[in-house]
Design an enzyme around this catalytic site. Structure first.
Site, PDB file in Angstrom:
ATOM      1  N   ALA A 107      26.845   9.048  51.114  1.00 41.03           N
ATOM      2  CA  ALA A 107      25.397   8.881  51.013  1.00 41.03           C
ATOM      3  C   ALA A 107      24.571  10.147  50.878  1.00 41.03           C
ATOM      4  CB  ALA A 107      24.903   8.079  52.215  1.00 41.03           C
ATOM      5  N   PRO A 109      22.821  13.477  49.578  1.00 37.37           N
ATOM      6  CA  PRO A 109      21.641  13.715  50.421  1.00 37.37           C
ATOM      7  C   PRO A 109      20.765  12.492  50.648  1.00 37.37           C
ATOM      8  CG  PRO A 109      21.238  14.543  48.204  1.00 37.37           C
ATOM      9  CD  PRO A 109      22.663  14.050  48.217  1.00 37.37           C
ATOM     10  N   CYS A 227      29.076  10.312  38.507  1.00 42.49           N
ATOM     11  CA  CYS A 227      28.282  10.932  37.440  1.00 42.49           C
ATOM     12  C   CYS A 227      29.260  11.629  36.480  1.00 42.49           C
ATOM     13  CB  CYS A 227      27.195  11.845  37.991  1.00 42.49           C
ATOM     14  SG  CYS A 227      27.746  13.049  39.170  1.00 42.49           S
TER      15      CYS A 227
END
Ligand code: SAM
Length: 455
Positions: A107, A109, A227
């Site tokens: 989780a 930042p 990502c």
């Protein structure tokens, strides 16, 4: 011009003309985006909306966020646009429609956690977990500033969640990855990229997925994202999950694409963001379901982290519980049993929304969180500061010539609550958390982005 490794380009598997569009886009400047906190602010200056996120906006230049008191008040969260697509998936799967228990496993930042907390129903519980201890503080800070109740923060390795048994209706795994999607924003990361590191990331992701899988309830949903563009960290991991854990790909045909590339192959229903197609960085997101007929495993129970002697019932379905260090947290009373179960099994740093310190007679000495919380009105006199005053308060400097009675006050800037202070002999003493204070404000670069909803 970015110098992309040949092996990276090969893995993209794009034809010549699409590859050159992709490379051109990577050489453009990255879009700047943020998500507004609808319980605190309206946007004022935007350069368009993010099509797949209700409160997501683009900006035409990057402001100096640290010089904006509204940023410290949790009025918005600077977030990469593609990753906001999580909202689109959660809504299409109607996970926002019922009270659920959700785990955001990776989780810090806190970008996806603040998004999830906002999108999930009011009576849902979001457990935001971060395994790396040094990153937990930032996660706590961002969730506290965001100010929405119904949260817990844990600091555990994914494998510890298995001991909970099937506890979550939704698990989000925003996995640590090779970061290809961030090449445009962080060109230095290109030098760190190698096929070996991609494969290392892929095997770590498999381990994370298999560790957390037992904590998903039968019928529950796991949303997986990275990502990166490559298939090892994305499609192949999901195929592996489908084969090894009998995960069922979730039908995402009702999720609008809105610029993402739809991925559909055996064992995988997903979306891929590429910078030459959508206005954002590289991102991949997919969802699988746990077979409803799998038998729940047994739960283990350990020492409770809740000091129930200090439980205080407030109103509107919320109460206050304390941990054994005397910190008080606001919790939804319906979630108490779940909070107790989770906190007795995995290392918990925030049992609920942080309110302050418990003092005798089961009262609370209000802390910074109480001034950030959107469902609580503090009974302190209000002091409204101008920009320079607000920045001084956030730097934790005293402010002179304050005309207010002696004692506790709540401090505001343009209607945004900044925290709690104390007035003593016409001087305002800032109680802003020392570790969060701003160190280098630059008021001359201040640009007003948002307006308070409470003005
Ligand atoms: N979800 C975050 C957000 O939206 O702001 C970003 C998460 S980042 C992509 C991945 C996170 O996984 C990092 O915070 C990292 O510390 C954490 N992480 C690293 N190794 C991990 C592991 N072995 N298991 C679980 N999480 C890990």
């Amino acid at each position: 011009m970015l110098n992309l490794p040949d092996a990276f380009k090969e893995l993209l598997s794009l034809d010549q003309s699409e590859q050159s569009d992709f490379i051109d886009a990577l050489n453009d400047s990255p879009p700047i985006s943020l998500r507004v906190n609808p319980l605190k602010a309206h946007i004022l200056n935007a350069d368009g909306r993010v099509a797949w996120c209700e409160h997501g906006y683009y900006l035409n230049e990057r402001p100096r966020y640290t010089s904006d008191p509204a940023f410290h008040a949790g009025a918005y969260y600077p977030q990469e646009a593609s990753s906001m697509f999580l909202e689109n998936v959660v809504k299409a799967l109607e996970l926002d429609q019922t009270a659920i228990t959700a785990l955001d496993l990776c989780a810090a930042p806190g970008g996806k956690s603040t998004l999830l907390r906002q999108v999930l129903g009011k009576n849902s519980l979001l457990v935001a977990n971060e395994v790396i201890q040094s990153r937990v503080k930032l996660l706590e800070e961002n969730l506290t500033k965001w100010g929405q109740p119904g949260i817990m923060v844990t600091n555990a390795d994914p494998k510890q969640f298995a001991s909970l048994g099937p506890a979550f209706d939704l698990v989000v795994v925003d996995a640590p990855c090779s970061g290809e999607g961030m090449f445009r924003k962080q060109p230095d990361s290109i030098d760190q990229w190698s096929l070996d590191s991609v494969k290392l990331c892929a095997s770590r992701q498999k381990r994370i997925l298999s560790d957390v899988w037992p904590s998903l309830k039968p019928g529950g949903i796991l949303i997986y994202s990275t990502c990166t563009y490559n298939q090892f960290e994305n499609e192949e991991n999901l195929e592996w999950l489908t084969n090894e854990q009998s995960a069922i790909p979730v039908d995402l045909s009702n999720v609008p694409e809105l610029g993402a590339k739809r991925v559909q192959r055996m064992g995988v229903n997903a979306f891929r963001f590429m910078p030459h197609i959508a206005k954002g960085e590289g991102f991949f997101i997919a969802a699988v379901r746990k077979d409803g007929s799998i038998k729940p495993s047994k739960n283990k129970k350990a020492k409770s982290r809740l000091d129930m002697r200090q439980f205080k019932n407030i109103s509107d379905g919320y109460g206050v519980v304390a941990d054994w260090q005397g910190n008080g947290f606001q919790v939804n009373i319906d979630q108490l049993a779940t909070i107790e179960h989770i906190s007795s099994t995995v290392k918990t740093t925030m049992l609920g929304f942080p309110l302050g310190r418990m003092i005798k007679d089961r009262d609370i000495k209000w802390g910074h969180g109480a001034a950030m919380l959107t469902n609580l009105s503090l009974n302190f006199p209000r002091i409204e500061l101008d920009l320079l005053g607000a920045l001084k308060f956030l730097e934790k400097q005293d402010i002179q010539d304050i005309k207010a009675p002696k004692g506790g006050v709540q401090v505001f800037f343009e209607g945004f609550s900044l925290g709690i202070g104390r007035v003593q002999q016409n001087r305002l003493i800032s109680n802003y958390p020392t570790n969060w204070r701003i160190r280098k404000p630059a008021p001359e670069q201040y640009r007003r982005l948002v307006e308070s909803v409470n003005r």
